[in-house]
Design an enzyme around this catalytic site. Structure first.
Site, PDB file in Angstrom:
ATOM      1  N   GLY A  75      45.306  96.131 -33.851  1.00 52.78           N
ATOM      2  CA  GLY A  75      46.297  96.667 -34.895  1.00 52.78           C
ATOM      3  C   GLY A  75      46.214  96.060 -36.455  1.00 52.78           C
ATOM      4  N   SER A  76      47.170  96.204 -37.129  1.00 46.53           N
ATOM      5  CA  SER A  76      47.206  96.027 -38.545  1.00 46.53           C
ATOM      6  C   SER A  76      46.956  94.202 -38.822  1.00 46.53           C
ATOM      7  CB  SER A  76      48.545  96.528 -38.998  1.00 46.53           C
ATOM      8  OG  SER A  76      48.756  95.870 -40.162  1.00 46.53           O
ATOM      9  N   THR A  77      46.476  94.221 -39.993  1.00 48.16           N
ATOM     10  CA  THR A  77      46.161  92.742 -40.375  1.00 48.16           C
ATOM     11  C   THR A  77      47.581  92.117 -40.655  1.00 48.16           C
ATOM     12  OG1 THR A  77      45.611  93.460 -42.453  1.00 48.16           O
ATOM     13  CG2 THR A  77      43.877  93.097 -41.048  1.00 48.16           C
TER      14      THR A  77
END
Length: 131
Positions: free
Chosen positions: A61-63
């Site tokens: 997923g997202s950083t």
């Protein structure tokens, strides 16, 4: 049983294992206030990360997930340590900024050799399954 790997963030911790074969998305998959896995259908859905040695293959997923890990630490609901098969930047950065011991690339597959509830100690690059 002893394991050796590469430390991403060296430190010492001990706790009960919480093991997942599923990757974890910290952004949207973990409640940063409670430390609970909230991702629908995840193998650990409903389980708390607090003070556990969290063992999972890698993040996804997202950083922004790195900052969720940091928020878990600020809210005192973070894992005591994390072990990955192969750590990627999301989990690595999160562990570093939250100062959570993180080991990966172990000489044995931790997901296959450690069970939920086993007592685990992490010291630097060394992981020990305690009896």
């Amino acid at each position: 049983m002893n394991f050796t790997g590469k430390a991403v963030w060296e430190g010492e911790a001990e706790g009960k294992a919480l093991v997942s074969e599923d990757p974890i998305s910290f952004l949207g998959g973990v409640d940063s206030e409670t430390g609970e896995i909230v991702e629908s259908g995840h193998q650990l859905e409903g389980k708390s990360l607090k003070n556990r040695v969290l063992i999972f293959p890698h993040g996804k997923g997202s950083t922004v997930g790195s900052y969720v890990i940091y928020q878990l630490a600020l809210n005192e609901v973070a894992p005591a340590a994390m072990i990955n098969q192969i750590s990627e930047p999301i989990v690595a950065v999160g562990a570093i900024i939250a100062e959570i011991p993180l080991v990966h690339k172990l000489n044995r597959n931790p997901i296959k050799n450690i069970e939920n509830g086993n007592r685990i100690s992490v010291k630097g690059k060394n992981v020990r399954l305690k009896k």
